[in-house]
Design a protein around this motif. Structure first.
Motif, PDB file in Angstrom:
ATOM      1  N   UNK A 184       0.823  -1.205   0.000  1.00  0.00           N
ATOM      2  CA  UNK A 184       0.000   0.000   0.000  1.00  0.00           C
ATOM      3  C   UNK A 184       0.862   1.263   0.000  1.00  0.00           C
ATOM      4  N   UNK A 185       1.977   1.216   0.727  1.00  0.00           N
ATOM      5  CA  UNK A 185       2.871   2.373   0.736  1.00  0.00           C
ATOM      6  C   UNK A 185       3.459   2.621  -0.650  1.00  0.00           C
ATOM      7  N   UNK A 186       3.877   1.568  -1.313  1.00  0.00           N
ATOM      8  CA  UNK A 186       4.416   1.730  -2.666  1.00  0.00           C
ATOM      9  C   UNK A 186       3.324   2.126  -3.649  1.00  0.00           C
ATOM     10  N   UNK A 270       9.365   0.242  -8.549  1.00  0.00           N
ATOM     11  CA  UNK A 270       8.430   0.411  -7.437  1.00  0.00           C
ATOM     12  C   UNK A 270       7.180  -0.432  -7.657  1.00  0.00           C
ATOM     13  N   UNK A 271       6.679  -0.438  -8.881  1.00  0.00           N
ATOM     14  CA  UNK A 271       5.490  -1.242  -9.193  1.00  0.00           C
ATOM     15  C   UNK A 271       5.767  -2.730  -8.980  1.00  0.00           C
ATOM     16  N   UNK A 272       6.918  -3.193  -9.453  1.00  0.00           N
ATOM     17  CA  UNK A 272       7.263  -4.611  -9.319  1.00  0.00           C
ATOM     18  C   UNK A 272       7.390  -5.004  -7.853  1.00  0.00           C
ATOM     19  N   UNK A 273       7.983  -4.123  -7.055  1.00  0.00           N
ATOM     20  CA  UNK A 273       8.132  -4.415  -5.626  1.00  0.00           C
ATOM     21  C   UNK A 273       6.762  -4.493  -4.949  1.00  0.00           C
ATOM     22  N   UNK A 274       5.828  -3.621  -5.329  1.00  0.00           N
ATOM     23  CA  UNK A 274       4.483  -3.660  -4.753  1.00  0.00           C
ATOM     24  C   UNK A 274       3.791  -4.978  -5.073  1.00  0.00           C
ATOM     25  N   UNK A 275       3.965  -5.463  -6.298  1.00  0.00           N
ATOM     26  CA  UNK A 275       3.380  -6.752  -6.689  1.00  0.00           C
ATOM     27  C   UNK A 275       3.968  -7.876  -5.842  1.00  0.00           C
ATOM     28  N   UNK A 281       6.055 -11.957  -1.183  1.00  0.00           N
ATOM     29  CA  UNK A 281       7.425 -12.281  -1.594  1.00  0.00           C
ATOM     30  C   UNK A 281       8.356 -11.105  -1.345  1.00  0.00           C
ATOM     31  N   UNK A 282       9.641 -11.405  -1.230  1.00  0.00           N
ATOM     32  CA  UNK A 282      10.665 -10.385  -1.065  1.00  0.00           C
ATOM     33  C   UNK A 282      11.000  -9.786  -2.436  1.00  0.00           C
ATOM     34  N   UNK A 283      10.878  -8.475  -2.605  1.00  0.00           N
ATOM     35  CA  UNK A 283      11.237  -7.856  -3.894  1.00  0.00           C
ATOM     36  C   UNK A 283      12.696  -8.086  -4.243  1.00  0.00           C
ATOM     37  N   UNK A 284      12.963  -8.213  -5.533  1.00  0.00           N
ATOM     38  CA  UNK A 284      14.332  -8.396  -6.003  1.00  0.00           C
ATOM     39  C   UNK A 284      15.128  -7.111  -5.785  1.00  0.00           C
ATOM     40  N   UNK A 285      16.365  -7.293  -5.405  1.00  0.00           N
ATOM     41  CA  UNK A 285      17.274  -6.155  -5.272  1.00  0.00           C
ATOM     42  C   UNK A 285      18.028  -5.945  -6.574  1.00  0.00           C
ATOM     43  N   UNK A 286      18.350  -4.690  -6.847  1.00  0.00           N
ATOM     44  CA  UNK A 286      19.119  -4.386  -8.042  1.00  0.00           C
ATOM     45  C   UNK A 286      20.575  -4.785  -7.814  1.00  0.00           C
TER      46      UNK A 286
END
Length: 287
Positions: A184-186, A270-275, A281-286
């Motif tokens: 929700x924050x993202x 940001x969109x991918x991390x929100x999904x 799931x843990x968002x991928x790091x660059x």
């Protein structure tokens, strides 16, 4: 000579000060334009001060004293006006808060937290509670609501400033909240971006050394006043208008922006991390 207006001692310090300023200006037979001539400020800035909606900067108070022949009256009293509290915000943030609403552009660098204007209720509550663990719930909620109220800045199409935000990647990938609340924050950041209210960029975690690594800053420009820089730590903040210092921060921010991902790539991240958060799931790091 202008007829002196009645002054109500119960009114706020900024309002009282503004009425005094207007009376002395009119008594001298000067227009707003005539009084600010030779300063770095516009007539709308002075008009806001007379209405009690803005605080008098020290350099402008000295200019006004010189033009009106007030022997330092406005300079001596402007500090008391600046100290007058308005609302539950921290006293050191008052000048930046006032400036925020009148800024033409706002540019931020936030290495540690999502900026207040972009925060959701759970995010703001978590930050306030972490900074004041023993505070009463009512006090915490007052702080949270005051922070959220600032976001009305994005709701007026005619006064919304150009808002540019540079975030460190860790704010996107390292969860401060439970996964659904992080999503929700993202989403909040994505929504403001897609409504063309803000432009976010991300500094990748592994980009090496970059400008302003040890600072959180906000640069604001105005149509009727010199630019300001606001820096903040956990329990303190400082607003600066020294031209040389502002210029130095301005250059550093431009170099920081050059290091960051493009706005398009940042929004996609940001969109991918929100999904990912919505899926637990843990968002991928660059890398």
């Amino acid at each position: 000579m202008a007829r002196r207006k009645d002054l109500d001692g119960s009114m706020s310090a900024p309002t009282f000060y503004g009425k005094e300023l207007r009376w002395h200006r009119e008594a001298a037979g000067l227009s707003l334009e005539q009084l600010v001539k030779g300063s770095f400020y516009g007539k709308s800035y002075l008009s806001d001060i007379e209405r009690g909606e803005r605080r008098m900067p020290s350099d402008l108070s000295r200019h006004v004293d010189a033009v009106l022949g007030r022997n330092g009256f406005f300079e001596r009293n402007c500090e008391d006006v600046r100290k007058a509290r308005r609302g539950p915000h921290a006293s050191y943030f008052e000048k930046a808060l006032e400036a925020e609403w009148r800024a033409e552009t706002i540019e931020l660098w936030s290495p540690c937290i999502v900026p207040g204007l972009l925060q959701t209720v759970p995010y703001a509550r978590a930050l306030v509670r972490s900074a004041h663990p023993a505070a009463a719930d009512e006090w915490v909620e007052e702080k949270v609501q005051a922070r959220l109220a600032r976001a009305r800045l994005f709701e007026d199409d005619h006064s919304t400033p150009e808002y540019w935000e540079i975030l460190h990647e860790s704010l996107i990938t390292d969860a401060l909240l439970p996964p659904q609340e992080m999503a929700e924050q993202l989403d909040r950041i994505v929504g403001l971006t897609e409504r063309h209210r803000i432009t976010p960029q991300i500094i990748p975690r592994k980009c090496g050394a970059y400008p302003l690594m040890a600072a959180s800053i906000m640069i604001m420009t105005f149509p009727d006043a010199p630019p300001l820089v606001y820096t903040e730590a956990s329990y303190s903040g400082d607003t600066m208008d020294d031209p040389a210092l502002v210029k130095q921060y301005r250059k550093a921010y431009d170099r920081l922006r050059a290091v960051a991902l493009s706005p398009e790539a940042s929004l996609a991240k940001i969109k991918a991390a929100a999904v990912d958060y919505r899926k637990g799931e843990q968002p991928d790091r660059l890398e």
